[in-house]
Scaffold this motif. Structure first.
Motif, PDB file in Angstrom:
ATOM      1  N   GLN A  95       0.392   3.540  -3.767  1.00 32.51           N
ATOM      2  CA  GLN A  95       1.022   4.095  -2.674  1.00 32.51           C
ATOM      3  C   GLN A  95       0.311   3.717  -1.476  1.00 32.51           C
ATOM      4  OE1 GLN A  95       4.009   5.885  -3.075  1.00 32.51           O
ATOM      5  NE2 GLN A  95       3.998   6.389  -0.857  1.00 32.51           N
ATOM      6  N   GLU A  96      -1.083   3.810  -1.423  1.00 32.17           N
ATOM      7  CA  GLU A  96      -1.685   3.851  -0.029  1.00 32.17           C
ATOM      8  C   GLU A  96      -1.633   2.287   0.377  1.00 32.17           C
ATOM      9  OE1 GLU A  96      -6.427   4.533   1.425  1.00 32.17           O
ATOM     10  OE2 GLU A  96      -5.797   5.174  -0.630  1.00 32.17           O
ATOM     11  N   ALA A  97      -1.809   1.599  -0.663  1.00 34.33           N
ATOM     12  CA  ALA A  97      -1.932   0.109  -0.312  1.00 34.33           C
ATOM     13  C   ALA A  97      -0.724  -0.502   0.283  1.00 34.33           C
ATOM     14  CB  ALA A  97      -2.144  -0.880  -1.747  1.00 34.33           C
ATOM     15  N   ALA A  98       0.550   0.003  -0.280  1.00 37.95           N
ATOM     16  CA  ALA A  98       1.945  -0.441  -0.100  1.00 37.95           C
ATOM     17  C   ALA A  98       2.104   0.134   1.326  1.00 37.95           C
ATOM     18  CB  ALA A  98       2.757   0.186  -0.912  1.00 37.95           C
ATOM     19  N   VAL A  99       1.833   1.235   1.706  1.00 40.55           N
ATOM     20  CA  VAL A  99       2.004   2.008   3.109  1.00 40.55           C
ATOM     21  C   VAL A  99       1.148   1.235   4.133  1.00 40.55           C
ATOM     22  CG1 VAL A  99       1.455   3.791   4.513  1.00 40.55           C
ATOM     23  CG2 VAL A  99       2.582   4.313   2.325  1.00 40.55           C
ATOM     24  N   HIS A 129      -0.120  -8.822   3.416  1.00 34.90           N
ATOM     25  CA  HIS A 129      -1.107  -7.857   3.499  1.00 34.90           C
ATOM     26  C   HIS A 129      -1.198  -6.986   2.222  1.00 34.90           C
ATOM     27  CE1 HIS A 129      -0.349  -9.020   7.687  1.00 34.90           C
ATOM     28  NE2 HIS A 129      -1.685  -8.626   7.887  1.00 34.90           N
ATOM     29  N   LEU A 130      -0.228  -7.067   1.190  1.00 35.21           N
ATOM     30  CA  LEU A 130      -0.347  -6.110   0.277  1.00 35.21           C
ATOM     31  C   LEU A 130      -1.435  -6.229  -0.836  1.00 35.21           C
ATOM     32  CD1 LEU A 130       0.900  -3.636  -1.234  1.00 35.21           C
ATOM     33  CD2 LEU A 130       2.377  -5.300  -2.388  1.00 35.21           C
ATOM     34  N   GLU A 131      -2.548  -5.514  -0.820  1.00 35.37           N
ATOM     35  CA  GLU A 131      -3.637  -5.743  -1.801  1.00 35.37           C
ATOM     36  C   GLU A 131      -3.475  -4.528  -2.977  1.00 35.37           C
ATOM     37  OE1 GLU A 131      -7.383  -5.601   0.386  1.00 35.37           O
ATOM     38  OE2 GLU A 131      -6.453  -7.637   1.391  1.00 35.37           O
ATOM     39  N   LEU A 132      -3.012  -4.745  -4.027  1.00 38.15           N
ATOM     40  CA  LEU A 132      -2.828  -3.779  -4.978  1.00 38.15           C
ATOM     41  C   LEU A 132      -4.098  -3.839  -5.968  1.00 38.15           C
ATOM     42  CD1 LEU A 132       0.800  -4.798  -6.092  1.00 38.15           C
ATOM     43  CD2 LEU A 132       0.146  -2.760  -4.910  1.00 38.15           C
ATOM     44  N   PRO A 133      -4.165  -2.839  -6.948  1.00 39.46           N
ATOM     45  CA  PRO A 133      -5.464  -2.526  -7.566  1.00 39.46           C
ATOM     46  C   PRO A 133      -5.231  -3.584  -8.807  1.00 39.46           C
ATOM     47  CG  PRO A 133      -4.270  -0.430  -7.223  1.00 39.46           C
ATOM     48  CD  PRO A 133      -3.275  -1.313  -6.485  1.00 39.46           C
ATOM     49  N   ALA A 134      -6.282  -4.478  -9.129  1.00 42.96           N
ATOM     50  CA  ALA A 134      -6.505  -5.337  -9.922  1.00 42.96           C
ATOM     51  C   ALA A 134      -6.183  -4.702 -11.486  1.00 42.96           C
ATOM     52  CB  ALA A 134      -7.774  -6.022 -10.086  1.00 42.96           C
ATOM     53  N   GLY A 180      10.110  -0.894  -3.879  1.00 44.27           N
ATOM     54  CA  GLY A 180       9.864  -1.274  -5.146  1.00 44.27           C
ATOM     55  C   GLY A 180       8.299  -0.664  -5.388  1.00 44.27           C
ATOM     56  N   ALA A 181       7.336  -0.814  -4.354  1.00 45.79           N
ATOM     57  CA  ALA A 181       6.245  -0.100  -4.477  1.00 45.79           C
ATOM     58  C   ALA A 181       6.096   1.469  -4.827  1.00 45.79           C
ATOM     59  CB  ALA A 181       5.144  -0.619  -3.183  1.00 45.79           C
ATOM     60  N   VAL A 182       6.852   1.850  -4.159  1.00 48.85           N
ATOM     61  CA  VAL A 182       7.001   3.438  -4.448  1.00 48.85           C
ATOM     62  C   VAL A 182       7.221   3.662  -5.695  1.00 48.85           C
ATOM     63  CG1 VAL A 182       8.273   5.493  -3.751  1.00 48.85           C
ATOM     64  CG2 VAL A 182       7.407   4.013  -1.935  1.00 48.85           C
ATOM     65  N   GLN A 183       8.499   3.052  -6.433  1.00 56.00           N
ATOM     66  CA  GLN A 183       8.798   3.148  -7.849  1.00 56.00           C
ATOM     67  C   GLN A 183       7.703   2.895  -8.586  1.00 56.00           C
ATOM     68  OE1 GLN A 183      12.418   0.811  -8.177  1.00 56.00           O
ATOM     69  NE2 GLN A 183      13.878   2.431  -7.202  1.00 56.00           N
ATOM     70  N   ALA A 220       4.419  -6.889  -9.829  1.00 61.45           N
ATOM     71  CA  ALA A 220       5.809  -7.865  -8.964  1.00 61.45           C
ATOM     72  C   ALA A 220       6.667  -6.937  -8.505  1.00 61.45           C
ATOM     73  CB  ALA A 220       6.256  -8.585 -10.404  1.00 61.45           C
ATOM     74  N   THR A 221       7.005  -5.954  -9.043  1.00 60.28           N
ATOM     75  CA  THR A 221       7.898  -4.807  -8.296  1.00 60.28           C
ATOM     76  C   THR A 221       7.335  -4.399  -7.196  1.00 60.28           C
ATOM     77  OG1 THR A 221       8.687  -4.046 -10.682  1.00 60.28           O
ATOM     78  CG2 THR A 221       9.220  -2.656  -8.577  1.00 60.28           C
ATOM     79  N   ALA A 222       6.031  -4.089  -6.941  1.00 60.01           N
ATOM     80  CA  ALA A 222       5.698  -3.340  -5.831  1.00 60.01           C
ATOM     81  C   ALA A 222       5.720  -4.605  -4.666  1.00 60.01           C
ATOM     82  CB  ALA A 222       4.106  -2.890  -6.099  1.00 60.01           C
ATOM     83  N   HIS A 223       5.444  -5.862  -5.130  1.00 57.29           N
ATOM     84  CA  HIS A 223       5.243  -6.961  -4.123  1.00 57.29           C
ATOM     85  C   HIS A 223       6.405  -7.167  -3.698  1.00 57.29           C
ATOM     86  CE1 HIS A 223       4.272 -11.165  -2.815  1.00 57.29           C
ATOM     87  NE2 HIS A 223       3.133 -10.539  -2.620  1.00 57.29           N
ATOM     88  N   GLU A 224       7.591  -7.036  -4.193  1.00 57.56           N
ATOM     89  CA  GLU A 224       8.890  -7.257  -3.463  1.00 57.56           C
ATOM     90  C   GLU A 224       9.188  -6.576  -2.337  1.00 57.56           C
ATOM     91  OE1 GLU A 224      11.168  -9.539  -4.270  1.00 57.56           O
ATOM     92  OE2 GLU A 224       9.832 -10.371  -5.665  1.00 57.56           O
ATOM     93  N   THR A 225       9.401  -5.247  -2.242  1.00 63.04           N
ATOM     94  CA  THR A 225       9.558  -4.328  -1.153  1.00 63.04           C
ATOM     95  C   THR A 225       8.775  -2.980  -1.029  1.00 63.04           C
ATOM     96  OG1 THR A 225      11.094  -3.150  -2.383  1.00 63.04           O
ATOM     97  CG2 THR A 225      11.878  -5.043  -1.029  1.00 63.04           C
TER      98      THR A 225
END
Length: 518
Positions: free
Chosen positions: A465-469, A428-433, A449-452, A441-446
């Motif tokens: 942050q919003e996409a990860a939450v 479900h993760l949709e990060l800014p292009a 990782g997305a918070v970092q 890649a880091t945010a996609h793991e956990t």
């Protein structure tokens, strides 16, 4: 034929004091299991372990513990359960103290493995001693309620204790706390806890010990590898290896005159149903804790200690529900209370599946209360069924199976539900292009990782942050929905198993052979 009922001795002050002593290792081991996770960042900064070493610091303890629970339960039946408890307590305290000052990651891994060895001596001994200390069924249920509450409550207290220690001391303090807890056990145990053993144990079969380890350790490792590490093929291969040796273990127990594990125990529906409830109960509890700790810290933004404190109401209800179960069986059959508790837990997961998680933690914490209360109701009586199904001289082996159910359930709860949550999060993760490929890649793991990644993403940080939450809360919805269905179906299966009139009766065996109904 006239049946003569022999009055059962009732426990006095000495026995209840012995229960208090036996709770010390239970609380310590369960607190240690969850407190360690909060020390991992500090361990990483101090010892600089590789990623693989960090995983082994966490995983080697349950791997060794799972492999040795059944052999240690049988050993306690042979040499004496109190003796095994005191040896385990001494070793656990000494190794924990040494691990607190480990100068390298390799030595800390070795220390954690040794803790698994001595921890396997502690847990079956505590539960089996209860079987021989509390002979009255009602008092035994109360004692088991205290034991189960300590085990479940300790897991939830781990974040509180770990957070406090890490806020004031170094990472080794989470290991050093074993010393002041276990010293009273070593002093008061010989004075208050009576010794018990199988009067006709037979020789210890070393081949059975090896086969038990070759069964449980690969299975637990396979579960972790397939779900947490994503190594599906290696995980399945390891689990298949364990199943193969498990079949050899079962075959050997069937032909031995003095088996390490009496397979006739599994003929009793109360024993089989009780072990099943223990596995599924810990799957639910540890899986929920895995979701909840991340949600409270990374979504709501609480620090570890505050997050742990918010779990206290659920912890209290878990303990209180055990005592409610003791009173409930005065009017209801155990099957009704156990199945009701499992359905209550399913209801807690359903609340998470349907709740608006972005609105705040109140609803999720209320759901944790439902899950905890349901597990408290079910597992108090499931442990009583397990112990009642076994004759006193086989209490160690029966307790080891019950403990193995706890351990396998804990591994499944963290690994399988953690794997499901991670998979749903990634889907479900949709990060800014415009986000950098490495950060993406880091945010996609956990979620961590997305918070970092968000902290170093500049103006894109809030969007990351919003996409990860959003992805994580969507993952919580789907994972909770899966657990709702799983626990509800399991409740129906347990209801069927416990339908037999023999499910609530004890089994007495003068020797080997089929169970004798009482």
């Amino acid at each position: 034929m006239t049946t003569v009922l022999t009055p059962r001795p009732t426990a006095g002050a000495r026995e209840w004091a012995a229960l208090a002593v036996l709770m010390l290792p239970v609380l310590l081991v369960s607190v240690d299991n969850t407190a360690l996770s909060f020390a991992l960042p500090s361990i990483s900064r101090a010892l600089h372990p590789s990623g693989e070493q960090l995983l082994w610091i966490v995983d080697v303890y349950p791997l060794v513990l799972a492999g040795l629970l059944i052999p240690m339960g049988g050993l306690g039946d042979r040499i004496g359960r109190r003796r095994l408890l005191l040896v385990g307590g001494t070793g656990f305290a000494a190794v924990s103290a040494a691990s607190a000052f480990a100068p390298t990651a390799e030595l800390l891994v070795a220390g954690r493995a040794a803790m698994g060895l001595f921890g396997a001596m502690l847990m079956p001994a505590t539960l089996s001693l209860l079987r021989n200390i509390f002979l009255d069924p009602g008092q035994r249920r109360v004692a088991i309620a205290v034991w189960a509450g300590g085990f479940s409550g300790g897991a939830a207290l781990g974040p509180v204790v770990g957070g406090f220690l890490l806020n004031h001391f170094w990472w080794g303090s989470v290991f050093l706390m074993a010393v002041p807890v276990l010293v009273p056990l070593l002093v008061l145990g010989p004075l208050l806890v009576p010794e018990s053993r199988d009067p006709r144990p037979g020789p210890l079969d070393l081949a059975s010990v090896v086969l038990a380890m070759l069964t449980m350790t690969p299975v637990v490792y396979g579960i972790k590898a397939a779900t947490a590490s994503g190594e599906l093929f290696d995980g399945l291969l390891s689990a298949a290896f364990g199943v193969l040796f498990g079949l050899l273990f079962v075959r050997r127990q069937a032909v031995l005159e003095h088996p390490m594990l009496d397979l006739d125990l599994f003929r009793h529906p109360g024993f089989t149903g009780g072990v099943t409830v223990n596995v599924l109960g810990n799957v639910g509890l540890m899986g929920f804790l895995f979701m909840l700790t991340q949600y409270l810290q990374l979504v709501v933004g609480l620090d570890p200690m505050t997050a742990g404190l918010t779990m206290v109401p659920g912890l209290v209800l878990t303990v209180l529900a055990g005592f409610v179960a003791v009173r409930a069986v005065r009017r209801l059959v155990p099957r009704t209370v156990i199945v009701g508790g499992m359905l209550l837990s399913a209801g807690g997961f359903l609340v998470v599946a349907l709740a608006d998680l972005a609105a705040g933690p109140v609803v999720v914490l209320a759901a944790f209360c439902l899950v905890g209360a349901g597990i408290g109701l079910a597992e108090t009586l499931s442990n009583d069924l397990v112990l009642a199904a076994a004759p006193p001289q086989k209490a160690g082996a029966a307790s080891a199976i019950s403990e193995t159910g706890y351990e396998v359930g804990a591994v499944l709860g963290t690994a399988v539900l953690g794997g499901l949550l991670t998979a749903f999060y990634q889907r479900h993760l949709e990060l800014p292009a415009a986000l950098d490929a490495g950060a993406a890649a880091t945010a996609h793991e956990t979620l961590g990782g997305a918070v970092q990644a968000a902290e170093g993403a500049g103006s894109l940080g809030p969007a990351v942050q919003e996409a990860a939450v959003a992805a994580f809360t969507a993952g919580m919805h789907w994972t909770a929905l899966v657990m709702t269905a799983l626990v509800a179906l399991a409740a129906l299966a347990v209801a069927r198993v416990l339908r037999s009139p023999r499910a609530g009766s004890a089994v007495v065996r003068p020797g080997r052979g089929r169970p004798v109904r009482t």
